[in-house]
Structure formats: structure tokens, C-alpha cells
Design a protein around this motif. Sequence first.
Motif, PDB file in Angstrom:
ATOM      1  N   THR A  24       0.827  -1.201   0.000  1.00  0.00           N
ATOM      2  CA  THR A  24       0.000   0.000   0.000  1.00  0.00           C
ATOM      3  C   THR A  24       0.866   1.257   0.000  1.00  0.00           C
ATOM      4  O   THR A  24       0.624   2.190  -0.775  1.00  0.00           O
ATOM      5  N   GLU A  25       1.885   1.287   0.844  1.00  0.00           N
ATOM      6  CA  GLU A  25       2.759   2.464   0.909  1.00  0.00           C
ATOM      7  C   GLU A  25       3.554   2.650  -0.379  1.00  0.00           C
ATOM      8  O   GLU A  25       3.666   3.764  -0.890  1.00  0.00           O
ATOM      9  N   ARG A  73       1.209   3.809  -3.053  1.00  0.00           N
ATOM     10  CA  ARG A  73       0.876   5.225  -2.873  1.00  0.00           C
ATOM     11  C   ARG A  73       1.983   6.105  -3.461  1.00  0.00           C
ATOM     12  O   ARG A  73       1.712   7.091  -4.152  1.00  0.00           O
ATOM     13  N   THR A 115       1.194   8.554  -6.588  1.00  0.00           N
ATOM     14  CA  THR A 115       1.284  10.008  -6.448  1.00  0.00           C
ATOM     15  C   THR A 115       2.446  10.607  -7.228  1.00  0.00           C
ATOM     16  O   THR A 115       2.355  11.735  -7.694  1.00  0.00           O
ATOM     17  N   ILE A 137      -5.577   2.136  -1.523  1.00  0.00           N
ATOM     18  CA  ILE A 137      -4.820   3.360  -1.244  1.00  0.00           C
ATOM     19  C   ILE A 137      -5.765   4.551  -1.115  1.00  0.00           C
ATOM     20  O   ILE A 137      -5.701   5.312  -0.139  1.00  0.00           O
ATOM     21  N   ASP A 167      -6.725   6.841   2.270  1.00  0.00           N
ATOM     22  CA  ASP A 167      -6.532   8.289   2.329  1.00  0.00           C
ATOM     23  C   ASP A 167      -7.848   9.026   2.556  1.00  0.00           C
ATOM     24  O   ASP A 167      -7.888  10.044   3.242  1.00  0.00           O
ATOM     25  N   THR A 199      -4.673  15.118  -5.258  1.00  0.00           N
ATOM     26  CA  THR A 199      -3.823  13.944  -5.369  1.00  0.00           C
ATOM     27  C   THR A 199      -4.427  12.892  -6.299  1.00  0.00           C
ATOM     28  O   THR A 199      -3.710  12.270  -7.086  1.00  0.00           O
ATOM     29  N   TYR A 200      -5.745  12.705  -6.236  1.00  0.00           N
ATOM     30  CA  TYR A 200      -6.356  11.550  -6.896  1.00  0.00           C
ATOM     31  C   TYR A 200      -7.289  11.835  -8.064  1.00  0.00           C
ATOM     32  O   TYR A 200      -7.788  10.895  -8.679  1.00  0.00           O
TER      33      TYR A 200
END
Length: 176
Positions: free
Chosen positions: A13-14, A17, A21, A58, A62, A97-98
Motif C-alpha cells: 500500500t505504501e 501510494r 502520487t 490506497i 486516504d 492527489t487523486y
Amino acid sequence: MPKILLNIKDKLTEEGRLVLTNSGYNNFNIRDIAKSCNIGIGTFYNYFSNKDALIIEIITNDWDKVIELSNSLIYKDIHIKDKLFLIYSDIDKFLSTYIDTFMMMTADGSKGCPHQYIFDQIYEALEKSINIAIEKGEIKPLINTKKLAKLIINSMTFAVKQKDISFDEIYYSIKM
């Protein structure tokens, strides 16, 4: 003997991300993410069915942070305008961001995005904050608090996406 790996889902997941991003949806590659986490591609599939499943994880994590902020503000002793500004800023950060990822996933036909009920928790948190502001005499809304919470969040989301309506314009147009 198989090696024991800890927190693989969190690592995926990290790392996902970071890739999402920094490089975007089109450059989001399962093989590269698995390699960065020092796992095989098969191990990835033990945790996620495909790249969109990881991306949804993800995004959901967030969005949960936006909801956590909204909940943490309910009983804070600050004016409702300040609470709304903090929520607005968090929504702005999230969507900035998304938004491209949402558009790319939609264009690719992803069916995993949970759009129906994603706002329910933030509506509820804001409704509680509005009720407290009413009790404190900070505001006197002209519509019921449930509808007002929805109107505010929807207006914030729209304004953030459009970039031509400021927070103050939203706040003062609501006439609380």
C-alpha cells in the motif's frame, strides 16, 4: 523453508501510494511495486486481485483520513468556519492527489470505486459539528442540519474540482 514476511499488505500500500502520487495511474505497475517490496508477483496476488484493487485500497485509506479529521473536529472548541476550512483543505489535498487517477480508472472501466456511500461518514461528522455550532450560537442555518452538511460537502467538492470558487465564497453563500 518459506520466508516469513511481515506487513506485506502495508508495504504494498505504501509503495503503491508513492508510485501513484509520483508517477500516476498509467505508470502504476504491479511488477515494479512487488520488486520494490522484495516480493514476487504471486505474493502480490495473495493480497490484491489486480492493480485497481490496490489503488482502491490506497484511495480508501486516504479518504478515511479525511473522515478522521472531520470526526476529530466535532468537539474541538473552534468556530465552525475554521472547522469547515480544515475539512475543505483536506478535501482539496485529497482530490488534487487523486482526481487524475479517478478519471483514468473511469476511462479504463474500473468497477471497483465505491462512489455511492463514500460521503455518508463525512456528512454525519459535519452534521454533528453544525449542531454544536448552533448550540453555541455561532450559526443559524435556514435548512435542517443534515441537508446543510450535504450541501456544504458537495459544494466544497465541486469548488475544489473547479478551482474558481474560494472557500470564503462557499462559506458566505451558505448564509448560516
